[in-house]
Design a protein around this motif. Structure first.
Motif, PDB file in Angstrom:
ATOM      1  N   GLY A  20     -12.586 -15.447 -31.012  1.00  0.00           N
ATOM      2  CA  GLY A  20     -14.059 -16.034 -30.773  1.00  0.00           C
ATOM      3  C   GLY A  20     -14.796 -15.273 -32.040  1.00  0.00           C
ATOM      4  N   ASP A  23     -16.765 -18.208 -34.023  1.00  0.00           N
ATOM      5  CA  ASP A  23     -17.921 -18.773 -33.327  1.00  0.00           C
ATOM      6  C   ASP A  23     -19.104 -17.816 -33.394  1.00  0.00           C
ATOM      7  OD1 ASP A  23     -16.547 -21.385 -32.756  1.00  0.00           O
ATOM      8  OD2 ASP A  23     -15.769 -20.511 -30.789  1.00  0.00           O
ATOM      9  N   LEU A  24     -18.655 -16.438 -33.270  1.00  0.00           N
ATOM     10  CA  LEU A  24     -19.735 -15.370 -33.152  1.00  0.00           C
ATOM     11  C   LEU A  24     -20.386 -15.630 -34.555  1.00  0.00           C
ATOM     12  CD1 LEU A  24     -21.316 -12.950 -32.279  1.00  0.00           C
ATOM     13  CD2 LEU A  24     -19.233 -11.517 -32.842  1.00  0.00           C
ATOM     14  N   ALA A  27     -22.649 -18.282 -35.195  1.00  0.00           N
ATOM     15  CA  ALA A  27     -23.802 -18.251 -34.501  1.00  0.00           C
ATOM     16  C   ALA A  27     -24.909 -17.184 -35.246  1.00  0.00           C
ATOM     17  CB  ALA A  27     -23.736 -17.868 -33.025  1.00  0.00           C
ATOM     18  N   ALA A 153     -14.806 -10.736 -25.051  1.00  0.00           N
ATOM     19  CA  ALA A 153     -15.480 -11.000 -23.570  1.00  0.00           C
ATOM     20  C   ALA A 153     -16.939 -10.704 -23.568  1.00  0.00           C
ATOM     21  CB  ALA A 153     -14.879 -10.230 -22.495  1.00  0.00           C
ATOM     22  N   GLN A 154     -17.541  -9.811 -24.392  1.00  0.00           N
ATOM     23  CA  GLN A 154     -18.746  -9.627 -24.723  1.00  0.00           C
ATOM     24  C   GLN A 154     -19.600 -10.781 -25.646  1.00  0.00           C
ATOM     25  OE1 GLN A 154     -18.200  -5.549 -26.312  1.00  0.00           O
ATOM     26  NE2 GLN A 154     -18.667  -4.750 -24.334  1.00  0.00           N
ATOM     27  N   TYR A 155     -18.891 -11.617 -26.220  1.00  0.00           N
ATOM     28  CA  TYR A 155     -19.505 -12.378 -27.261  1.00  0.00           C
ATOM     29  C   TYR A 155     -20.644 -13.156 -26.564  1.00  0.00           C
ATOM     30  CZ  TYR A 155     -16.078 -10.692 -30.673  1.00  0.00           C
ATOM     31  OH  TYR A 155     -15.234  -9.824 -31.177  1.00  0.00           O
ATOM     32  N   ALA A 156     -20.130 -13.888 -25.469  1.00  0.00           N
ATOM     33  CA  ALA A 156     -20.911 -14.786 -24.947  1.00  0.00           C
ATOM     34  C   ALA A 156     -22.267 -14.357 -24.279  1.00  0.00           C
ATOM     35  CB  ALA A 156     -20.238 -15.636 -23.694  1.00  0.00           C
ATOM     36  N   GLY A 157     -22.333 -13.139 -23.904  1.00  0.00           N
ATOM     37  CA  GLY A 157     -23.499 -12.537 -23.293  1.00  0.00           C
ATOM     38  C   GLY A 157     -24.475 -12.028 -24.381  1.00  0.00           C
ATOM     39  N   LEU A 159     -24.506 -13.861 -27.375  1.00  0.00           N
ATOM     40  CA  LEU A 159     -25.067 -14.865 -27.893  1.00  0.00           C
ATOM     41  C   LEU A 159     -26.259 -15.710 -27.166  1.00  0.00           C
ATOM     42  CD1 LEU A 159     -21.950 -16.666 -29.392  1.00  0.00           C
ATOM     43  CD2 LEU A 159     -23.732 -15.554 -30.747  1.00  0.00           C
ATOM     44  N   ALA A 160     -25.899 -15.441 -25.742  1.00  0.00           N
ATOM     45  CA  ALA A 160     -26.941 -15.727 -25.047  1.00  0.00           C
ATOM     46  C   ALA A 160     -28.201 -15.190 -25.166  1.00  0.00           C
ATOM     47  CB  ALA A 160     -26.630 -15.866 -23.371  1.00  0.00           C
ATOM     48  N   GLU A 163     -30.242 -16.176 -27.852  1.00  0.00           N
ATOM     49  CA  GLU A 163     -30.873 -17.497 -27.641  1.00  0.00           C
ATOM     50  C   GLU A 163     -32.164 -17.181 -26.728  1.00  0.00           C
ATOM     51  OE1 GLU A 163     -28.314 -20.034 -25.700  1.00  0.00           O
ATOM     52  OE2 GLU A 163     -27.040 -20.480 -27.145  1.00  0.00           O
TER      53      GLU A 163
END
Length: 529
Positions: A20, A23-24, A27, A153-157, A159-160, A163
């Motif tokens: 990930g 992608d991080l 962004a 596992a923390q990247y999605a949170g 990035l959210a 946003e």
């Protein structure tokens, strides 16, 4: 501290696990965040076409000592630790040319994987991260202004949150807590490794301070009872068992399922021949070795078919189609084995609630290790019971010596006794249990219960006499009086194995001689409380 959203202007990305990462970074670049990085992380980002500045370029100080020193400089730690709410900090940072770093994304050198690979001590030491933990702890300390990510596992949170306008104080505090947990577990692994290096080979050290860590694998529905909360944690061990098991089918495992499955698999690991162990409530209710697994299953089931209903089945060989067919004929909660063939999987797939666990191997029953039990105010630690009795260790104490068949069954029975709750008395005939008495306050009661259950099993099989007739018997600890020995003789045992060591040993020996049976002492007991 005000819980306002905060977006980074500068990020330091330096990770061993590159999952990930691109992608991080992409962004972050989209939001005009400057990326600082080191070594392999910087190379990965460049290969993805992303702009990245090497840490050495940012600090004006080169990596030295084979990369051991690259981030341990004021321009990095000052940028992480400087408080944005203090004018004095801001002034000092400006005076010394220290730019703020608002996001630190770091996971550490793969120390555990290096150790597990069998690497030598020098390689293990080189995979002890120094700069990484320092940055992680610094960022976590300054969570008011800095976000710290230690897992993909923390990247999605994260990035959210970007946003939504940036991370909140609550989110950064949560990541800071996870960061300290991450470094604590890492240091614990290293401490344990150093302790093992200084221990005598084959022995387990009990250091003055013992650090335990585990990664939560899953929350369980409840514990032993519905009012108790529970979870399963992995400690990073690669020893075959629950930690390496892959669940092929079936509903979620419960706390009791996991506890019983572990007990069954550890027991079956004691035996070299194809062996089946059936466990109910953490106690074996049937154990047998044979030329094939299907024969071993039939012999194990014969010991106590009533208790086997709803039990846990462990095998020390690849589960085959014929054995799977037999096991599936009764209600079984869990089957655990090193592997299973496609035919066996197809048969068990028809039992949608039955859990099939494949571990990839069988644990070494004689491997050193620690076991734990919680007590009020702390926990007890002891070396794993890896005691293994062989024929040359036995002392024949009666006038009659065991026959070759009796000797083989005596050794088998004592290995079973190791996995039965004390007080334990086990009857064995032809490498199969025919009666098991577990967990009684009196050894006499254990002997009698096992004999009675043997009679019940005989009746269920349409046989006229108890299965214990002509068997051998094992006791996990010494007989304190002759009455226990007399009970196993009454059940039909012709030979006995026990640790010995009672002040009344001679009384027990005399009772064995009077009955004409053989008895051997092991000098080793197997209490299991």
């Amino acid at each position: 501290m005000t819980d306002t959203r905060f977006s980074p202007r500068r990020a330091l990305l330096s990770v061993s696990d590159k999952t990930g990462l691109v992608d991080l970074a992409r962004a972050l670049v989209a939001q005009n965040v400057e990326i600082l990085s080191t070594g392999g992380s910087a190379r990965t980002l460049r290969e993805a076409g992303l702009p990245v500045k090497e840490v050495s370029e940012h600090t004006g100080f080169p990596e030295i000592l084979d990369g051991r020193v690259k981030t341990l400089v004021p321009w990095i730690h000052g940028g992480i630790l400087g408080r944005r709410d203090k004018a004095e900090h801001k002034a000092q940072m400006q005076e010394h040319g220290i730019a703020p770093i608002d996001l630190v994304c770091v996971n550490l050198y793969p120390f555990a994987a290096t150790v597990a690979s069998g690497a030598d001590a020098e390689q293990c030491v080189e995979n002890i991260d120094i700069g990484g933990p320092a940055m992680v702890r610094a960022a976590a300390k300054n969570f008011a202004s800095v976000a710290i990510l230690t897992s993909p596992a923390q990247y999605a949170g994260f990035l959210a949150a970007l946003e939504q306008g940036g991370t909140t104080l609550a989110e950064r505090r949560e990541w800071a807590a996870a960061a300290y947990t991450h470094t604590a577990a890492y240091d614990g692994m290293i401490s344990a490794w150093f302790t093992r290096q200084g221990s005598e080979e084959g022995k387990v050290a009990l250091p003055p301070v013992l650090t335990l860590s585990g990664q939560r694998d899953e929350l369980l529905r409840y514990g032993e009872n519905p009012h108790q909360a529970a979870a399963f944690y992995r400690d990073g061990s690669t020893r075959p068992g629950l930690a390496t098991a892959k669940q092929i089918q079936g509903k979620a495992l419960s706390y009791n399922n996991l506890n019983d499955t572990d007990a069954a698999f550890e027991a079956v690991a004691e035996f070299d021949e194809p062996t089946v162990v059936i466990v109910k409530h953490a106690n074996p209710c049937g154990v047998a070795s044979a030329a094939t697994l299907v024969e071993a299953w039939k012999a194990a089931l014969r010991c106590d078919p009533v208790s086997a209903f709803g039990g846990i089945v462990a095998l020390n060989r690849k589960l085959d189609e014929a054995t799977a067919e037999q096991i599936s004929a009764i209600f079984t909660e869990v089957i655990v084995a090193p592997d299973a063939d496609e035919g066996a999987k197809a048969i068990l797939a028809k039992k949608k609630n039955l859990r099939l666990l494949l571990t990839g191997g069988v644990p070494d029953a004689q491997a050193p290790g620690l076991s734990f039990r919680s007590v009020s105010g702390g926990f007890l630690a002891q070396s794993r019971d890896n005691g293994h009795v062989t024929e040359d260790m036995l002392k024949v104490v009666t006038k009659r010596k065991p026959t070759a068949q009796e000797m083989a069954d005596l050794l088998f029975s004592f290995r079973v006794a190791k996995h039965v709750k004390s007080n334990a008395v086990i009857y064995v005939k032809n490498q199969a249990t025919v009666g098991i008495g577990a967990g009684q306050m009196s050894r006499v009661d254990s002997a009698r219960i096992a004999a009675r259950k043997s009679e019940d099993a005989a009746h269920a099989a349409g046989e006229s006499e108890a299965l214990t007739k002509g068997s051998v018997a094992a006791s996990d600890a010494f007989f304190p009086f002759a009455d226990g020995l007399e009970s196993v003789v009454a059940a039909g045992a012709t030979a006995v194995i026990q640790p010995g060591g009672s002040i009344r040993d001679q009384e027990v020996i005399d009772a064995a001689d009077a009955a004409g049976i053989a008895m051997v002492f092991t000098g080793m007991r197997h209490f299991r409380h």
